[in-house]
Design an enzyme around this catalytic site. Structure first.
Site, PDB file in Angstrom:
ATOM      1  N   GLU A 187      -4.897  -5.019  10.590  1.00 33.64           N
ATOM      2  CA  GLU A 187      -3.902  -3.967  10.775  1.00 33.64           C
ATOM      3  C   GLU A 187      -4.145  -3.265  12.111  1.00 33.64           C
ATOM      4  OE1 GLU A 187      -2.117  -2.799   6.669  1.00 33.64           O
ATOM      5  OE2 GLU A 187      -3.648  -1.368   7.246  1.00 33.64           O
ATOM      6  N   GLU A 191      -6.501   4.602   8.187  1.00 34.70           N
ATOM      7  CA  GLU A 191      -6.302   6.026   7.861  1.00 34.70           C
ATOM      8  C   GLU A 191      -7.550   6.613   7.221  1.00 34.70           C
ATOM      9  OE1 GLU A 191      -2.679   5.315   5.738  1.00 34.70           O
ATOM     10  OE2 GLU A 191      -1.732   4.767   7.634  1.00 34.70           O
ATOM     11  N   GLY A 248       3.018   2.125  10.865  1.00 30.51           N
ATOM     12  CA  GLY A 248       3.972   3.221  10.718  1.00 30.51           C
ATOM     13  C   GLY A 248       4.699   3.574  12.006  1.00 30.51           C
ATOM     14  N   GLY A 256       3.179  -1.162   4.220  1.00 26.15           N
ATOM     15  CA  GLY A 256       3.158   0.273   3.966  1.00 26.15           C
ATOM     16  C   GLY A 256       4.550   0.769   3.613  1.00 26.15           C
ATOM     17  N   GLY A 257       5.248   1.313   4.599  1.00 32.62           N
ATOM     18  CA  GLY A 257       6.560   1.938   4.384  1.00 32.62           C
ATOM     19  C   GLY A 257       7.536   1.083   3.583  1.00 32.62           C
ATOM     20  N   HIS A 317      -9.210   0.890   5.397  1.00 35.13           N
ATOM     21  CA  HIS A 317      -7.919   1.189   6.028  1.00 35.13           C
ATOM     22  C   HIS A 317      -8.130   2.158   7.192  1.00 35.13           C
ATOM     23  CE1 HIS A 317      -3.824   2.404   6.701  1.00 35.13           C
ATOM     24  NE2 HIS A 317      -3.461   1.324   6.029  1.00 35.13           N
ATOM     25  N   ASN A 333       0.865  -1.178   0.000  1.00 32.07           N
ATOM     26  CA  ASN A 333       0.000   0.000   0.000  1.00 32.07           C
ATOM     27  C   ASN A 333       0.906   1.234   0.000  1.00 32.07           C
ATOM     28  OD1 ASN A 333      -1.820   2.022   0.474  1.00 32.07           O
ATOM     29  ND2 ASN A 333      -2.433   1.313   2.516  1.00 32.07           N
ATOM     30  N   TRP A 334       0.959   1.888  -1.139  1.00 35.21           N
ATOM     31  CA  TRP A 334       1.880   3.035  -1.259  1.00 35.21           C
ATOM     32  C   TRP A 334       1.345   4.285  -0.563  1.00 35.21           C
ATOM     33  CZ3 TRP A 334       3.936   3.113  -7.056  1.00 35.21           C
ATOM     34  CH2 TRP A 334       4.559   1.884  -7.327  1.00 35.21           C
ATOM     35  N   LYS A 335       0.087   4.256  -0.175  1.00 35.15           N
ATOM     36  CA  LYS A 335      -0.560   5.411   0.474  1.00 35.15           C
ATOM     37  C   LYS A 335      -0.360   6.666  -0.380  1.00 35.15           C
ATOM     38  CE  LYS A 335      -0.014   3.040   4.842  1.00 35.15           C
ATOM     39  NZ  LYS A 335       0.096   3.090   6.281  1.00 35.15           N
ATOM     40  N   SER A 358       3.987  -2.261  10.257  1.00 33.93           N
ATOM     41  CA  SER A 358       5.445  -2.296  10.460  1.00 33.93           C
ATOM     42  C   SER A 358       6.097  -3.624  10.041  1.00 33.93           C
ATOM     43  CB  SER A 358       5.801  -1.947  11.905  1.00 33.93           C
ATOM     44  OG  SER A 358       5.361  -0.632  12.214  1.00 33.93           O
TER      45      SER A 358
HETATM   46  P1  13P Z   1       3.406   0.274   7.661  1.00 33.87           P
HETATM   47  O1  13P Z   1       3.937  -0.996   7.036  1.00 33.87           O
HETATM   48  O2  13P Z   1       4.128   1.491   7.187  1.00 33.87           O
HETATM   49  O3  13P Z   1       3.317   0.167   9.135  1.00 33.87           O
HETATM   50  O4  13P Z   1       1.881   0.453   7.121  1.00 33.87           O
HETATM   51  C1  13P Z   1       1.035  -0.613   7.180  1.00 33.87           C
HETATM   52  C2  13P Z   1      -0.203  -0.243   6.447  1.00 33.87           C
HETATM   53  O5  13P Z   1      -0.937   0.627   6.867  1.00 33.87           O
HETATM   54  C3  13P Z   1      -0.490  -0.934   5.179  1.00 33.87           C
HETATM   55  O6  13P Z   1      -1.764  -0.656   4.724  1.00 33.87           O
END
Ligand code: 13P
Length: 252
Positions: A169, A99, A175, A236-237, A97, A9-11, A215
């Site tokens: 999640e 967020e 993050g 994510g990251g 998600h 997920n590149w957000k 993470s």
């Molecule tokens: P991180 O891997 O950066 O913690 O993010 C996870 C995430 O929200 C994937 O959708």
């Protein structure tokens, strides 16, 4: 047999040019990996979706959108619809998600509608759920997750579950660098699988892929993925670097 999945997920990261560069790297390196019942999905921002979809067309990399509007068309400035996503040959969407829940008002009720719209338009859904830190600390995490899943997904028919992927999640692990322990992930995944088995039939729950997100890194992926009910990760990251993302794919 349920699929193993590593999804990135590149957000809200990567410009058009940066996306092209990352996809180029991913395409090059992914050829060296032998994929056994494993899917690789990347979810770039909307502006890069069509390009990335075209660039990955004849590869094992699949592409997903990060959101859709619950409605299919109309006067909704700034929104993107399920038919629009489908029209650029993208077949999967991430919904729920944390967020989106926290910053953009995606309630369980709205998510139920988005899920319906996605399925109606032949989109597969990666449905995210997870508790915040206070819920975990107060021991409410199972209850919170149960509510999220029941409210957004339990109106679906058994047939519709074929197009659902779940992603646990825990919000406190996103993050933050603080990942859930493999045991915590396993415990929640097993709980959710049982929840689905009770509402539907065990055939459905056994076939549903449940991903862990929060993470995940090359250094901890293998341990988390080794758990019986963890069928992959939503990254994510670490999905923003080809090396890290592919190291996570290799870990599965
Ligand atoms: P991180 O891997 O950066 O913690 O993010 C996870 C995430 O929200 C994937 O959708």
């Amino acid at each position: 047999m349920r699929s193993k999945i590593v999804a990135g997920n590149w957000k809200m990261n990567k410009t058009y040019q940066e996306s092209k560069a990352l996809v180029k790297e991913l395409k090059k390196s992914v050829k060296e990996i032998k994929l056994d019942n494993t899917r690789i999905i990347i979810a770039p921002p909307f502006t890069n979706l069509q390009k990335v979809s075209k660039k990955t067309k004849d590869t094992c990399i699949e592409v997903a959108a990060q959101n859709i509007c619950a409605l299919e068309s109309g006067a909704f400035t700034g929104e993107i619809s399920a038919p629009m996503i489908k029209s650029i040959h993208v077949d999967t969407v991430i919904l729920g998600h944390s967020e989106r829940r926290e910053y953009f008002g995606d309630t369980d009720e709205l998510l139920a509608k988005k899920v319906d719209t996605a399925l109606k338009n032949d989109l597969e859904v990666i449905f995210c759920f997870g508790e915040v830190l206070e819920d975990r600390k107060s021991g409410n995490h199972f209850k919170v997750v149960e509510e999220q899943i029941k409210k957004a997904l339990f109106h679906l028919t058994s047939e519709e579950w074929v197009n659902i992927i779940l992603a646990y999640e825990p919000v406190w692990a996103i993050g933050t660098g603080e990942t859930a322990s493999p045991e915590q992930a396993q415990e929640m995944h097993a709980f959710v699988r049982e929840l689905v088995a009770e509402r539907y039939i065990s055939g459905i729950s056994e076939n549903i892929s449940i991903l862990y997100g929060g993470s995940v890194k090359p250094t901890n992926a293998k341990e988390i993925f080794s758990k019986e009910d963890v069928d992959g990760g939503l990254i994510g990251g670490a999905a923003l670097s080809a090396n890290d993302f592919l190291a996570i794919v290799k870990a599965i």
